[in-house]
Design an enzyme around this catalytic site. Structure first.
Site, PDB file in Angstrom:
ATOM      1  N   GLU A 267       0.778  -1.173  -0.029  1.00 27.37           N
ATOM      2  CA  GLU A 267      -0.159  -0.161   0.001  1.00 27.37           C
ATOM      3  C   GLU A 267       0.963   1.139  -0.082  1.00 27.37           C
ATOM      4  O   GLU A 267       0.538   2.188  -0.718  1.00 27.37           O
ATOM      5  CB  GLU A 267      -0.996  -0.009   1.185  1.00 27.37           C
ATOM      6  CG  GLU A 267      -1.968  -1.087   1.268  1.00 27.37           C
ATOM      7  CD  GLU A 267      -2.952  -0.879   0.193  1.00 27.37           C
ATOM      8  OE1 GLU A 267      -3.101   0.218  -0.295  1.00 27.37           O
ATOM      9  OE2 GLU A 267      -4.037  -2.005   0.080  1.00 27.37           O
TER      10      GLU A 267
ATOM     11  N   GLU B 277     -18.629  -6.318  -2.559  1.00 31.23           N
ATOM     12  CA  GLU B 277     -17.262  -6.733  -2.282  1.00 31.23           C
ATOM     13  C   GLU B 277     -17.008  -8.046  -2.943  1.00 31.23           C
ATOM     14  O   GLU B 277     -15.866  -8.439  -3.318  1.00 31.23           O
ATOM     15  CB  GLU B 277     -16.683  -6.666  -0.857  1.00 31.23           C
ATOM     16  CG  GLU B 277     -16.107  -5.283  -0.228  1.00 31.23           C
ATOM     17  CD  GLU B 277     -14.795  -4.966  -0.989  1.00 31.23           C
ATOM     18  OE1 GLU B 277     -13.814  -5.192  -0.417  1.00 31.23           O
ATOM     19  OE2 GLU B 277     -14.819  -4.484  -2.273  1.00 31.23           O
TER      20      GLU B 277
ATOM     21  N   GLU C 117     -12.422   0.289  -9.397  1.00 32.51           N
ATOM     22  CA  GLU C 117     -12.023  -0.229 -10.673  1.00 32.51           C
ATOM     23  C   GLU C 117     -12.951  -0.388 -11.735  1.00 32.51           C
ATOM     24  O   GLU C 117     -12.596  -0.654 -12.827  1.00 32.51           O
ATOM     25  CB  GLU C 117     -11.577  -1.882 -10.107  1.00 32.51           C
ATOM     26  CG  GLU C 117     -10.198  -1.900  -9.408  1.00 32.51           C
ATOM     27  CD  GLU C 117     -10.149  -1.453  -7.922  1.00 32.51           C
ATOM     28  OE1 GLU C 117      -9.299  -1.088  -7.322  1.00 32.51           O
ATOM     29  OE2 GLU C 117     -11.446  -1.147  -7.516  1.00 32.51           O
TER      30      GLU C 117
ATOM     31  N   THR D 273      -1.317   1.345 -10.976  1.00 34.41           N
ATOM     32  CA  THR D 273      -2.617   0.520 -10.223  1.00 34.41           C
ATOM     33  C   THR D 273      -3.206   1.380  -9.585  1.00 34.41           C
ATOM     34  O   THR D 273      -4.588   1.217  -9.063  1.00 34.41           O
ATOM     35  CB  THR D 273      -2.286  -0.606  -9.620  1.00 34.41           C
ATOM     36  OG1 THR D 273      -3.428  -1.439  -9.394  1.00 34.41           O
ATOM     37  CG2 THR D 273      -1.551  -0.539  -8.233  1.00 34.41           C
TER      38      THR D 273
END
Length: 903
Positions: free
Chosen positions: A103, A344, A362, A448
């Site tokens: 992260e 999720e 996304e 990303t």
């Protein structure tokens, strides 16, 4: 869509970003993230731990750094300059805190490099950032060196966590003892680390990232060319051997292709194409993407998909494989239209598996790339839907709140940094024309985390020796490379309806899914043949039924404690058809076994604040009661709130005039829930909200439960009663202190704001043309992905237990001696404590025109039912029937691990 409408939507995205970013800067900065429900910053260690989620927080103003290049993309250059000055002035990277290497790399290192990339671009243009002298790059280099100790392993794979101040030095670091990491965690470093090396000339960063990728490539499963989810960083053994394109692996594949684009190294392209061929061979089952076992890739590893795989259609666009990208994207969009957001995780028949939605970007990313590839205005309408849903369901006065449950519309006090870094960037670019952006976006590649790295890095400081190790391992089919650099003019020759023709067969894939197995049952009815024994008709005293069970390979055992156990050994069935009927019978019995329990397991309820300035935009997750008005069967209750006196509600109220016609607030403790309800009802309250007396408790960290009665008849309680944990309750109490009069809506799920606020003057973004939210129909079917051969190889058992009386269940859950303060705690019966009797008669629906739950797969059944139903257990005794399943034993361990899997 006209240019004017696209500009209008682009401006709406800008306003939404200002709302999120402005509230972060006003209420949270310099904290890492904004807590939008409580209007304050989330500081590591000052809030209840959320586990691994908190590893992204390092006390380095995460949201500000993550948002830097978004400011430039959205043409907010002055705000960008101010933000860079704040980062240089306020951010400290030398904190004694343990953070995720993954992260921190994608969000902080990537954010600093993206900010540096656009800072030097603006400086070259000559108007802004003339004072800038690579300060962000120096911070990035400092952070890069802080991450390097994580790579001190024999394999070159990094430890998953690092202490920013002490590295992995023991004992100060409080880390460095882990043995496992996820594939994405170790394989999502090359873009940021290589960019850092190319920008600074320090080659060590790119070398370390390449070494980690080389090791992962070498450890791939050679026969399937797939990688697992989790790997041992010391031995290279796969800890979890399931493989997909979602959580745990996703960005590893993404970085292989993008590393080729950014660095020009052919070996990365060859590796990606090898993996991609395996993905399309085993994992892609259009429009689904299902996890498989790396050693037996023809065997599905789970029957649900996670939200992170929504990035994959965008990656397929970059690869040039447009058709499956369109198919998967359309399937995901159908799920979103059903639930407003992408849960999720959701099952293969599109039911909710995990109901949270942390505002993930996304799907917006893939929408942008598909629009770029096809030019189809359909994807502009998809983006418009995303904007409307965010404003309608996630927008709160202090930002945007993650969805705690997409089914109820309840919120979580969370706004992750990636929401600003990615969501607004992709949505703005979707509607922007080239002239709307002050630089050429095609000169950059997205990481990303959607940070921008310039493509000219491929020819800068290129001192890394390129040793092509890929071809040593595999023979590659050159035809696999034909689609690497697609030309959309060739892909869509004279056919603007190409994408539509692919989407059209999928438009009803979510709402009209029905398992294949039911066809055979219906056909047997039509042909006059005797249908298989249905679980709802079964009688343990009927000899004919027992004979049918025997034919299906099902044994009935009477246990000493009074329970009845059913066990199926498929190998003992008279035929494969009978074994399949037996499997269906067992699964129907499980459904019946949990039916009463499910009826008693009331779902969470919603408390929606509808008065100024909330206007229905804050939705709190509430626990239901086993007594009083059932909000799922009756109209919602709406009213102003008032605190009862005494606050615990355990005696006759002294302020009945204050709660008359209102919803009473009561504190938990000192007496039973039902007693509180009777006291406020007698005072004239139209509803009650019990607020937990355990300070700091939250539905984020504590399991929700339903308030039980007191063992007596509670039919006299006619008002609705809901329970809020302390954190959610304090939001209402704080609102009362600030605005005095607060109106709330008690309901089974959040209601449409257009209906709530009809006739009131409110901002236009709250009310739109969408009709009122309708109750979502939960399909009861599941996709049957197993062959008959696989089905007949399994052996199962199910225990059936008689039900206690409701009074016994409530009383037995209490300890022998209780303090007064503990009484309503003890009276709370969690869903898992209730027991059902499947042998009683049940009402059932007919087969006419409906999908029934006949073809549930064993794996999902064990995953979704095991925790909630203690009376059901599966015994897996392997009895292979052919050579294909001779080594079934090896999969049992993987299945058991997946049952514990968390995203």
């Amino acid at each position: 869509m006209s240019r004017e409408e696209r500009q209008k939507l682009g401006n709406q995205v800008l306003e939404m970003f200002d709302h999120a970013y402005g509230n972060y800067m006003e209420h949270a900065y310099p904290a890492d993230e904004l807590m939008p429900l409580t209007c304050r910053g989330r500081v590591r260690g000052q809030e209840p731990s959320r586990g691994d989620v908190d590893d992204a927080l390092g006390k380095f103003s995460l949201t500000l750094i993550d948002s830097l290049d978004t400011l430039v993309v959205l043409n907010k250059t002055k705000e960008f300059e101010d933000a860079v000055r704040k980062v240089l002035r306020d951010v400290n990277l030398d904190n004694d805190v343990v953070v995720s290497v993954f992260e921190t790399n994608i969000r902080v290192l990537g954010g600093l490099l993206g900010g540096h990339s656009l800072a030097i671009m603006l400086k070259e243009k000559g108007e802004y950032m003339q004072w800038y002298n690579d300060e962000l790059l120096q911070m990035a280099k400092q952070l890069g060196y802080k991450l390097l100790p994580a790579f001190n392993t024999t394999s070159g794979l990094p430890y998953p966590r690092i202490n920013l101040k002490f590295g992995i030095r023991k004992p100060e670091a409080r880390t460095g003892t882990e043995t496992d990491t996820c594939t994405a965690c170790a394989g999502t470093l090359i873009l940021e680390f290589a960019a850092l090396s190319r920008f600074t000339g320090a080659t060590i960063f790119e070398e370390y990232a390449r070494k980690a990728l080389d090791f992962l490539w070498e450890k791939r499963q050679r026969s399937s060319n797939l990688v697992g989810v989790t790997i041992n960083i010391h031995t290279g053994d796969w800890v979890r051997k399931d493989s997909g394109v979602g959580a745990g692996i996703d960005s590893y594949y993404e970085y292989l292709l993008k590393a080729y684009v950014l660095l020009g190294d052919d070996s990365f392209l060859e590796r990606f194409n090898t993996h991609y061929d395996a993905i399309m061979r085993y994992i892609s089952q259009p429009p689904l993407l299902l996890d498989v076992h790396i050693h037996k890739p023809m065997l599905n590893a789970r029957t649900w998909m996670d939200a992170l795989l929504a990035f994959f259609p965008g990656l397929q666009v970059l690869k040039g494989d447009i058709r499956p990208a369109i198919e998967t994207h359309e399937m995901l969009y159908q799920v979103i239209k059903k639930h407003n957001f992408l849960p999720e995780a959701f099952t293969t028949d599109f039911r909710v598996h995990w109901a949270q939605h942390p505002l993930r970007p996304e799907f917006a990313e893939s929408t942008y790339f598909l629009y770029k590839a096809t030019g189809d205005p359909y994807y502009l309408e998809v983006g418009k839907t995303l904007i409307e849903n965010l404003n309608k369901y996630a927008r709160v006065p202090c930002g945007f709140a993650a969805m705690k449950d997409v089914r109820t519309g309840s919120h979580e006090d969370r706004m992750d940094s990636f929401f600003l870094a990615e969501m607004f960037k992709y949505l703005y670019l979707l509607f922007a024309d080239k002239e709307d952006i002050i630089f050429d976006i095609e000169d950059y590649i997205f990481t990303t985390e959607a940070h921008l790295l310039p493509l000219w890095l491929s020819t800068t400081n290129q001192s890394i020796s390129k040793k092509n190790t890929t071809s040593e391992y595999t023979e590659l089919d050159d035809s696999n490379f034909d689609w690497t650099c697609p030309n959309t003019q060739i892909l869509f020759p004279n056919d603007p309806l190409y994408a539509q023709s692919i989407r059209e067969p999928l438009k009803n894939v979510v709402d009209k899914s029905c398992p294949r197995g039911i066809i055979r049952v219906e056909e047997s009815f039509r042909s006059g043949a005797k249908p298989p024994l249905r679980a709802r008709d079964f009688m343990a005293t009927n000899p004919e039924h027992l004979e049918i069970l025997k034919k299906m390979g099902v044994s009935l055992i009477h246990l000493k404690d009074g329970r009845v156990q059913l066990v199926q050994h498929a190998i003992q069935a008279a035929s494969s058809i009978d074994a399949e009927d037996g499997l269906r019978f067992m699964q129907e019995m499980i459904e019946l076994s949990s039916q009463q329990q499910k009826e008693q397991q009331l779902p969470p309820r919603a408390v929606q604040i509808v008065s100024h300035p909330f206007f229905g935009r804050v939705v709190l997750t509430a626990g239901p009661a086993q007594f009083g008005l059932d909000l799922s069967k009756h109209k919602e209750t709406r009213g102003f709130v008032a605190s009862s006196k005494p606050y615990n509600g355990c005696s006759e109220l002294t302020n009945p005039e204050a709660v008359m016609g209102k919803i009473a607030l009561i504190q938990r403790g000192q007496c039973m829930f039902a007693e509180k309800a009777r006291n406020i009802q007698n005072a004239g309250a139209i509803g009650g909200i019990v607020i937990d007396d355990n300070e700091g408790s939250s539905s984020d960290t504590a399991p929700l439960f339903q308030m039980a009665g007191d063992g007596k008849d509670t039919d006299d309680i006619k008002i609705p009663m809901l329970f809020l944990f302390s954190k959610e309750g304090s939001i209402i109490l704080d609102a009362i202190r600030e605005y005095e009069e607060v109106e709330v809506l008690l309901s089974d799920k959040a209601k449409d704001r257009a209906a709530i606020l009809k006739g009131k003057m409110i901002p236009s973004y709250i009310i739109n043309s969408n009709p009122e939210m309708e109750n979502e129909e939960q399909p009861s079917s599941e996709n049957d992905s197993q062959s008959a051969e696989q089905i007949t190889s399994s052996s199962q058992e199910v225990d059936l237990v008689d039900q206690e009386s409701p009074e016994e269940s409530s009383l037995n859950s209490q300890p022998e001696s209780l303090s007064p303060a503990d009484m309503d705690n003890a009276a709370s019966v969690s869903p898992s404590e209730q027991i059902s009797n499947p042998m009683e008669n049940h009402e059932t629906t007919s087969l006419d025109g409906e999908c029934t739950d006949l073809d549930n797969q064993l794996q999902e059944q064990s995953e979704t039912e095991e925790d909630s139903n203690p009376n059901v257990s599966w015994g897996k005794k392997v009895q292979p029937i052919d050579s294909i399943l001779a080594d079934w034993n090896e999969d049992i361990e993987a299945f058991e691990m997946m049952e514990k899997d968390e995203l």
